[in-house]
Scaffold this motif. Sequence first.
Motif, PDB file in Angstrom:
ATOM      1  N   GLU A   1       0.826  -1.205   0.000  1.00 51.95           N
ATOM      2  CA  GLU A   1       0.000   0.000   0.000  1.00 51.95           C
ATOM      3  C   GLU A   1       0.864   1.260   0.000  1.00 51.95           C
ATOM      4  OE1 GLU A   1      -2.467   1.513   3.593  1.00 51.95           O
ATOM      5  OE2 GLU A   1      -3.815   0.186   2.459  1.00 51.95           O
ATOM      6  N   TRP A   2       0.384   2.258  -0.750  1.00 50.49           N
ATOM      7  CA  TRP A   2       1.041   3.568  -0.812  1.00 50.49           C
ATOM      8  C   TRP A   2       0.875   4.298   0.520  1.00 50.49           C
ATOM      9  CZ3 TRP A   2       3.925   6.977  -3.641  1.00 50.49           C
ATOM     10  CH2 TRP A   2       3.792   8.346  -3.374  1.00 50.49           C
ATOM     11  N   GLN A   3       1.985   4.860   1.025  1.00 55.81           N
ATOM     12  CA  GLN A   3       1.973   5.658   2.245  1.00 55.81           C
ATOM     13  C   GLN A   3       2.724   6.956   1.954  1.00 55.81           C
ATOM     14  OE1 GLN A   3       3.846   2.933   4.998  1.00 55.81           O
ATOM     15  NE2 GLN A   3       1.996   1.701   5.250  1.00 55.81           N
TER      16      GLN A   3
ATOM     17  N   PRO B   1      -0.325  14.494  -6.310  1.00 55.92           N
ATOM     18  CA  PRO B   1      -1.733  14.596  -5.913  1.00 55.92           C
ATOM     19  C   PRO B   1      -1.923  14.225  -4.437  1.00 55.92           C
ATOM     20  CG  PRO B   1      -1.364  12.527  -7.055  1.00 55.92           C
ATOM     21  CD  PRO B   1      -0.053  13.263  -7.096  1.00 55.92           C
ATOM     22  N   TRP B   2      -2.909  14.860  -3.811  1.00 59.89           N
ATOM     23  CA  TRP B   2      -3.168  14.615  -2.400  1.00 59.89           C
ATOM     24  C   TRP B   2      -4.093  13.410  -2.223  1.00 59.89           C
ATOM     25  CZ3 TRP B   2      -5.151  20.248  -2.370  1.00 59.89           C
ATOM     26  CH2 TRP B   2      -4.076  21.132  -2.414  1.00 59.89           C
ATOM     27  N   GLY B   3      -3.897  12.699  -1.145  1.00 54.38           N
ATOM     28  CA  GLY B   3      -4.872  11.703  -0.677  1.00 54.38           C
ATOM     29  C   GLY B   3      -5.121  10.506  -1.569  1.00 54.38           C
ATOM     30  N   ILE B   4      -4.165  10.116  -2.401  1.00 53.89           N
ATOM     31  CA  ILE B   4      -4.405   8.968  -3.276  1.00 53.89           C
ATOM     32  C   ILE B   4      -4.329   7.663  -2.477  1.00 53.89           C
ATOM     33  CG2 ILE B   4      -3.390  10.211  -5.220  1.00 53.89           C
ATOM     34  CD1 ILE B   4      -1.062   8.109  -5.044  1.00 53.89           C
ATOM     35  N   THR B   5      -4.964   6.652  -2.998  1.00 53.65           N
ATOM     36  CA  THR B   5      -4.872   5.297  -2.455  1.00 53.65           C
ATOM     37  C   THR B   5      -4.368   4.385  -3.550  1.00 53.65           C
ATOM     38  OG1 THR B   5      -6.697   5.620  -0.894  1.00 53.65           O
ATOM     39  CG2 THR B   5      -6.157   3.352  -1.486  1.00 53.65           C
ATOM     40  N   LEU B   6      -3.337   3.623  -3.263  1.00 61.97           N
ATOM     41  CA  LEU B   6      -2.819   2.630  -4.204  1.00 61.97           C
ATOM     42  C   LEU B   6      -2.545   1.353  -3.443  1.00 61.97           C
ATOM     43  CD1 LEU B   6      -1.814   1.778  -7.010  1.00 61.97           C
ATOM     44  CD2 LEU B   6       0.456   2.644  -6.359  1.00 61.97           C
ATOM     45  N   GLU B   7      -3.242   0.286  -3.836  1.00 60.80           N
ATOM     46  CA  GLU B   7      -3.063  -1.029  -3.219  1.00 60.80           C
ATOM     47  C   GLU B   7      -2.724  -2.031  -4.318  1.00 60.80           C
ATOM     48  OE1 GLU B   7      -6.320  -0.557   0.406  1.00 60.80           O
ATOM     49  OE2 GLU B   7      -6.914  -1.470  -1.504  1.00 60.80           O
ATOM     50  N   LEU B   8      -1.700  -2.803  -4.093  1.00 57.90           N
ATOM     51  CA  LEU B   8      -1.255  -3.830  -5.039  1.00 57.90           C
ATOM     52  C   LEU B   8      -1.212  -5.168  -4.320  1.00 57.90           C
ATOM     53  CD1 LEU B   8       1.802  -1.844  -6.463  1.00 57.90           C
ATOM     54  CD2 LEU B   8      -0.474  -1.986  -7.487  1.00 57.90           C
ATOM     55  N   GLU B   9      -1.788  -6.190  -4.942  1.00 58.46           N
ATOM     56  CA  GLU B   9      -1.808  -7.523  -4.338  1.00 58.46           C
ATOM     57  C   GLU B   9      -1.094  -8.516  -5.254  1.00 58.46           C
ATOM     58  OE1 GLU B   9      -4.954 -10.916  -2.685  1.00 58.46           O
ATOM     59  OE2 GLU B   9      -5.696  -9.025  -3.517  1.00 58.46           O
ATOM     60  N   PHE B  10      -0.078  -9.180  -4.707  1.00 61.37           N
ATOM     61  CA  PHE B  10       0.710 -10.165  -5.443  1.00 61.37           C
ATOM     62  C   PHE B  10       0.583 -11.529  -4.772  1.00 61.37           C
ATOM     63  CE2 PHE B  10       2.763  -6.018  -5.772  1.00 61.37           C
ATOM     64  CZ  PHE B  10       2.944  -5.872  -7.140  1.00 61.37           C
ATOM     65  N   ASP B  11       0.793 -12.587  -5.552  1.00 56.84           N
ATOM     66  CA  ASP B  11       0.775 -13.903  -4.924  1.00 56.84           C
ATOM     67  C   ASP B  11       2.091 -14.152  -4.181  1.00 56.84           C
ATOM     68  OD1 ASP B  11       2.698 -14.840  -6.785  1.00 56.84           O
ATOM     69  OD2 ASP B  11       1.147 -15.540  -8.158  1.00 56.84           O
ATOM     70  N   ASP B  12       2.060 -15.133  -3.291  1.00 54.79           N
ATOM     71  CA  ASP B  12       3.214 -15.414  -2.425  1.00 54.79           C
ATOM     72  C   ASP B  12       4.464 -15.764  -3.216  1.00 54.79           C
ATOM     73  OD1 ASP B  12       1.748 -15.008  -0.087  1.00 54.79           O
ATOM     74  OD2 ASP B  12       1.006 -17.059  -0.086  1.00 54.79           O
ATOM     75  N   GLN B  13       4.288 -16.552  -4.286  1.00 57.26           N
ATOM     76  CA  GLN B  13       5.443 -16.995  -5.063  1.00 57.26           C
ATOM     77  C   GLN B  13       6.168 -15.820  -5.707  1.00 57.26           C
ATOM     78  OE1 GLN B  13       2.398 -18.198  -5.250  1.00 57.26           O
ATOM     79  NE2 GLN B  13       2.489 -20.377  -4.726  1.00 57.26           N
TER      80      GLN B  13
ATOM     81  N   GLY C   1       6.392   8.894  -1.466  1.00 58.01           N
ATOM     82  CA  GLY C   1       5.927   7.980  -0.429  1.00 58.01           C
ATOM     83  C   GLY C   1       6.541   6.614  -0.578  1.00 58.01           C
ATOM     84  N   HIS C   2       6.208   5.768   0.361  1.00 56.03           N
ATOM     85  CA  HIS C   2       6.643   4.375   0.318  1.00 56.03           C
ATOM     86  C   HIS C   2       5.490   3.500  -0.170  1.00 56.03           C
ATOM     87  CE1 HIS C   2       9.592   5.468   3.783  1.00 56.03           C
ATOM     88  NE2 HIS C   2      10.177   5.615   2.604  1.00 56.03           N
ATOM     89  N   ILE C   3       5.830   2.393  -0.783  1.00 57.65           N
ATOM     90  CA  ILE C   3       4.849   1.344  -1.060  1.00 57.65           C
ATOM     91  C   ILE C   3       5.300   0.141  -0.243  1.00 57.65           C
ATOM     92  CG2 ILE C   3       3.732  -0.102  -2.786  1.00 57.65           C
ATOM     93  CD1 ILE C   3       4.227   2.023  -4.834  1.00 57.65           C
ATOM     94  N   ARG C   4       4.552  -0.126   0.802  1.00 59.57           N
ATOM     95  CA  ARG C   4       4.997  -1.043   1.845  1.00 59.57           C
ATOM     96  C   ARG C   4       4.013  -2.187   2.056  1.00 59.57           C
ATOM     97  NH1 ARG C   4       6.612   0.996   7.969  1.00 59.57           N
ATOM     98  NH2 ARG C   4       7.610  -0.952   8.662  1.00 59.57           N
ATOM     99  N   ARG C   5       4.533  -3.348   2.397  1.00 61.86           N
ATOM    100  CA  ARG C   5       3.680  -4.505   2.675  1.00 61.86           C
ATOM    101  C   ARG C   5       2.856  -4.244   3.925  1.00 61.86           C
ATOM    102  NH1 ARG C   5       7.219  -9.324   2.812  1.00 61.86           N
ATOM    103  NH2 ARG C   5       7.765  -8.602   4.907  1.00 61.86           N
ATOM    104  N   VAL C   6       1.529  -4.476   3.809  1.00 63.24           N
ATOM    105  CA  VAL C   6       0.638  -4.226   4.940  1.00 63.24           C
ATOM    106  C   VAL C   6      -0.164  -5.444   5.352  1.00 63.24           C
ATOM    107  CG1 VAL C   6       0.410  -1.765   4.456  1.00 63.24           C
ATOM    108  CG2 VAL C   6      -1.201  -3.374   3.405  1.00 63.24           C
ATOM    109  N   SER C   7      -0.281  -6.459   4.493  1.00 69.31           N
ATOM    110  CA  SER C   7      -1.112  -7.619   4.824  1.00 69.31           C
ATOM    111  C   SER C   7      -0.709  -8.819   3.990  1.00 69.31           C
ATOM    112  CB  SER C   7      -2.593  -7.313   4.585  1.00 69.31           C
ATOM    113  OG  SER C   7      -3.383  -8.458   4.777  1.00 69.31           O
ATOM    114  N   THR C   8      -0.876  -9.998   4.579  1.00 66.95           N
ATOM    115  CA  THR C   8      -0.663 -11.247   3.844  1.00 66.95           C
ATOM    116  C   THR C   8      -1.860 -12.178   3.998  1.00 66.95           C
ATOM    117  OG1 THR C   8       0.447 -12.232   5.775  1.00 66.95           O
ATOM    118  CG2 THR C   8       1.846 -11.145   4.134  1.00 66.95           C
ATOM    119  N   THR C   9      -2.994 -11.664   4.480  1.00 69.50           N
ATOM    120  CA  THR C   9      -4.135 -12.528   4.767  1.00 69.50           C
ATOM    121  C   THR C   9      -5.427 -12.091   4.098  1.00 69.50           C
ATOM    122  OG1 THR C   9      -4.635 -11.268   6.772  1.00 69.50           O
ATOM    123  CG2 THR C   9      -3.190 -13.178   7.015  1.00 69.50           C
ATOM    124  N   ALA C  10      -5.444 -10.906   3.477  1.00 74.17           N
ATOM    125  CA  ALA C  10      -6.704 -10.382   2.944  1.00 74.17           C
ATOM    126  C   ALA C  10      -6.605 -10.132   1.453  1.00 74.17           C
ATOM    127  CB  ALA C  10      -7.083  -9.092   3.674  1.00 74.17           C
ATOM    128  N   HIS C  11      -7.758  -9.895   0.852  1.00 75.06           N
ATOM    129  CA  HIS C  11      -7.841  -9.545  -0.565  1.00 75.06           C
ATOM    130  C   HIS C  11      -8.235  -8.095  -0.709  1.00 75.06           C
ATOM    131  CE1 HIS C  11      -7.458 -13.496  -2.534  1.00 75.06           C
ATOM    132  NE2 HIS C  11      -8.051 -13.961  -1.455  1.00 75.06           N
TER     133      HIS C  11
END
Length: 277
Positions: free
Chosen positions: A100-102, A109-121, A238-248
């Motif tokens: 997730e973008w932080q 731009p202000w207040g954007i949300t960016l979420e990227l989901e990758f598989d474990d492999q 900003g950073h794009i940092r890992r935030v979760s490994t259990t949700a979609h």
Amino acid sequence: MQFLPTHVLLTMPAWVSYSAIINWQHRFRFPVPSKIFTIFTIRFLTSINNPSNSITYITGLQLAIGKPSTQGLTMNIRSYLAAIGLCLLPLSSQAGVIYEWQALNDELPWGITLELEFDDQTVASGAFNFDYSDPYGYDQVPQNGLLNLRYTFPGVGEEMLYAANRGGFSTGMGYVNMALAFGADGYLTGSIYLNNGFHHIDMFSTGQTFTIIDANSDEQMEGAGCTWETPSCGGASGHIRRVSTTAHIAQIPEPGSLALLGAGLLAALGLRRRSVP
């Protein structure tokens, strides 16, 4: 908040539609060939999931359905439990790692949300390169490690949504260019360009810090501080940092699926009322 896995929610219409078929047969004493449901199920599941998951769901459905009769749907308890187990099996293979973008400054731009989901492999491999272009919505989306993405900004009318198992962008067209490295510390580095035909965003990193080069939208981005008069909508870091490994990343169900789910539930309710003396 999403209480059930996305793939379970998306297959519910296929389950409840069978109730409609049974109700039709029970009410009008008209034999409905089982092939109708089989063809529908295969078509529906292959449109929302990759082939391996579709096979799993279809097997589960076949175990649970049983044979129709004038008394309604018969179901063996053990088969029912087996079907549930089979439907939940893909959860382990589809559980993704979300980044997730932080933001680190107050630039545009202000207040954007960016979420990227990758598989474990893909995350474990340490790197990801993806160059996808489909301006007309004709190409098949490769199953290459990017499961979902979501990009939005304040005041947006339609979010940028991408799901590999649902044909790519929700708009039916778009571009993705990513050259990324997954750090052991949970940070992404590299470059990202996303465009769904309505919104686009372009960014690259120096070390762990990403800088947005340009962001734009057909809807304008007044809520993010950018208008048609803004010379350049960029500069935010900003950073794009890992935030979760259990949700979609939540995806919006298609209207057709929701309508089918509602029709099936109404049919099941009608059958239940007729069975009450």
